[in-house]
Scaffold this motif. Structure first.
Motif, PDB file in Angstrom:
ATOM      1  N   VAL A  16       5.371  -2.472  -1.360  1.00 46.42           N
ATOM      2  CA  VAL A  16       5.284  -1.792  -0.066  1.00 46.42           C
ATOM      3  C   VAL A  16       4.107  -2.354   0.713  1.00 46.42           C
ATOM      4  O   VAL A  16       3.123  -2.818   0.141  1.00 46.42           O
ATOM      5  N   THR A  17       4.223  -2.320   2.024  1.00 41.33           N
ATOM      6  CA  THR A  17       3.136  -2.718   2.901  1.00 41.33           C
ATOM      7  C   THR A  17       2.393  -1.452   3.311  1.00 41.33           C
ATOM      8  O   THR A  17       3.011  -0.471   3.709  1.00 41.33           O
ATOM      9  N   LEU A  18       1.063  -1.500   3.202  1.00 41.15           N
ATOM     10  CA  LEU A  18       0.235  -0.344   3.522  1.00 41.15           C
ATOM     11  C   LEU A  18      -0.599  -0.596   4.757  1.00 41.15           C
ATOM     12  O   LEU A  18      -1.039  -1.713   5.008  1.00 41.15           O
ATOM     13  N   ARG A  19      -0.831   0.479   5.482  1.00 42.65           N
ATOM     14  CA  ARG A  19      -1.758   0.442   6.609  1.00 42.65           C
ATOM     15  C   ARG A  19      -2.260   1.867   6.776  1.00 42.65           C
ATOM     16  O   ARG A  19      -1.472   2.782   7.015  1.00 42.65           O
ATOM     17  N   PHE A  20      -3.561   2.070   6.606  1.00 41.75           N
ATOM     18  CA  PHE A  20      -4.119   3.400   6.779  1.00 41.75           C
ATOM     19  C   PHE A  20      -5.544   3.311   7.286  1.00 41.75           C
ATOM     20  O   PHE A  20      -6.199   2.296   7.164  1.00 41.75           O
ATOM     21  N   GLU A  21      -5.988   4.409   7.878  1.00 42.30           N
ATOM     22  CA  GLU A  21      -7.342   4.475   8.407  1.00 42.30           C
ATOM     23  C   GLU A  21      -8.274   4.933   7.298  1.00 42.30           C
ATOM     24  O   GLU A  21      -7.968   5.844   6.556  1.00 42.30           O
ATOM     25  N   ALA A  22      -9.427   4.283   7.218  1.00 40.87           N
ATOM     26  CA  ALA A  22     -10.447   4.634   6.232  1.00 40.87           C
ATOM     27  C   ALA A  22     -11.757   4.840   6.964  1.00 40.87           C
ATOM     28  O   ALA A  22     -12.708   4.093   6.802  1.00 40.87           O
ATOM     29  N   GLY A  23     -11.787   5.831   7.811  1.00 39.80           N
ATOM     30  CA  GLY A  23     -12.983   6.078   8.597  1.00 39.80           C
ATOM     31  C   GLY A  23     -12.791   5.616  10.028  1.00 39.80           C
ATOM     32  O   GLY A  23     -11.760   5.065  10.403  1.00 39.80           O
ATOM     33  N   LYS A  24     -13.817   5.827  10.806  1.00 36.57           N
ATOM     34  CA  LYS A  24     -13.753   5.525  12.229  1.00 36.57           C
ATOM     35  C   LYS A  24     -13.499   4.035  12.478  1.00 36.57           C
ATOM     36  O   LYS A  24     -14.313   3.188  12.133  1.00 36.57           O
ATOM     37  N   GLU A  25     -12.343   3.742  13.060  1.00 34.65           N
ATOM     38  CA  GLU A  25     -11.950   2.383  13.453  1.00 34.65           C
ATOM     39  C   GLU A  25     -11.895   1.394  12.299  1.00 34.65           C
ATOM     40  O   GLU A  25     -11.982   0.192  12.493  1.00 34.65           O
ATOM     41  N   ARG A  26     -11.746   1.869  11.079  1.00 32.66           N
ATOM     42  CA  ARG A  26     -11.612   0.974   9.925  1.00 32.66           C
ATOM     43  C   ARG A  26     -10.178   1.074   9.426  1.00 32.66           C
ATOM     44  O   ARG A  26      -9.752   2.110   8.942  1.00 32.66           O
ATOM     45  N   ILE A  27      -9.467  -0.004   9.546  1.00 35.08           N
ATOM     46  CA  ILE A  27      -8.072  -0.039   9.129  1.00 35.08           C
ATOM     47  C   ILE A  27      -7.962  -0.869   7.853  1.00 35.08           C
ATOM     48  O   ILE A  27      -8.493  -1.974   7.766  1.00 35.08           O
ATOM     49  N   VAL A  28      -7.282  -0.302   6.859  1.00 35.19           N
ATOM     50  CA  VAL A  28      -7.012  -1.030   5.616  1.00 35.19           C
ATOM     51  C   VAL A  28      -5.546  -1.425   5.643  1.00 35.19           C
ATOM     52  O   VAL A  28      -4.677  -0.590   5.872  1.00 35.19           O
ATOM     53  N   GLN A  29      -5.268  -2.701   5.424  1.00 34.96           N
ATOM     54  CA  GLN A  29      -3.901  -3.219   5.396  1.00 34.96           C
ATOM     55  C   GLN A  29      -3.744  -4.039   4.131  1.00 34.96           C
ATOM     56  O   GLN A  29      -4.675  -4.712   3.706  1.00 34.96           O
ATOM     57  N   GLY A  30      -2.565  -3.986   3.550  1.00 32.25           N
ATOM     58  CA  GLY A  30      -2.326  -4.796   2.375  1.00 32.25           C
ATOM     59  C   GLY A  30      -0.958  -4.528   1.783  1.00 32.25           C
ATOM     60  O   GLY A  30      -0.127  -3.830   2.369  1.00 32.25           O
ATOM     61  N   THR A  31      -0.764  -5.068   0.607  1.00 32.93           N
ATOM     62  CA  THR A  31       0.483  -4.908  -0.130  1.00 32.93           C
ATOM     63  C   THR A  31       0.172  -4.247  -1.460  1.00 32.93           C
ATOM     64  O   THR A  31      -0.854  -4.552  -2.080  1.00 32.93           O
ATOM     65  N   ALA A  32       1.060  -3.350  -1.874  1.00 30.86           N
ATOM     66  CA  ALA A  32       0.875  -2.668  -3.149  1.00 30.86           C
ATOM     67  C   ALA A  32       2.216  -2.576  -3.869  1.00 30.86           C
ATOM     68  O   ALA A  32       3.276  -2.639  -3.253  1.00 30.86           O
ATOM     69  N   ARG A  33       2.124  -2.423  -5.175  1.00 30.37           N
ATOM     70  CA  ARG A  33       3.312  -2.239  -6.008  1.00 30.37           C
ATOM     71  C   ARG A  33       3.356  -0.767  -6.421  1.00 30.37           C
ATOM     72  O   ARG A  33       2.324  -0.193  -6.786  1.00 30.37           O
ATOM     73  N   ILE A  34       4.532  -0.178  -6.374  1.00 32.68           N
ATOM     74  CA  ILE A  34       4.697   1.196  -6.835  1.00 32.68           C
ATOM     75  C   ILE A  34       4.549   1.190  -8.354  1.00 32.68           C
ATOM     76  O   ILE A  34       5.304   0.524  -9.064  1.00 32.68           O
ATOM     77  N   ALA A  35       3.557   1.916  -8.853  1.00 32.35           N
ATOM     78  CA  ALA A  35       3.289   1.957 -10.288  1.00 32.35           C
ATOM     79  C   ALA A  35       3.806   3.244 -10.925  1.00 32.35           C
ATOM     80  O   ALA A  35       4.059   3.288 -12.135  1.00 32.35           O
TER      81      ALA A  35
END
Length: 68
Positions: A16-35
């Motif tokens: 899955v492709t992830l994109r989420f906010e981790a604080g003010k104006e900090r975006i985390v994007q990446g790829t993860a495997r469902i475990a």
């Protein structure tokens, strides 16, 4: 990382492709495997994450562990 999801429709091993906010104006994007898939959500294993995102996730984990 565990993500709460109502009625998860994912399969273990799915990428899955992830994109989420981790604080003010900090975006985390990446790829993860469902475990793991349970009734309340999914467990993720990061496969691809840039250096900034990795550091943010590590910081979040440290804070959660310290809080108990």
């Amino acid at each position: 990382m565990f993500v709460r999801v109502d009625n998860p429709q994912h399969e273990v091993g799915q990428l899955v492709t992830l994109r989420f906010e981790a604080g003010k104006e900090r975006i985390v994007q990446g790829t993860a495997r469902i475990a793991r898939v349970i009734e309340t959500g999914i467990g993720l294993e990061f496969v691809e994450l840039d250096e900034t995102g990795r550091k943010l996730v590590e910081m979040i984990v440290r804070i959660k562990l310290a809080a108990g």
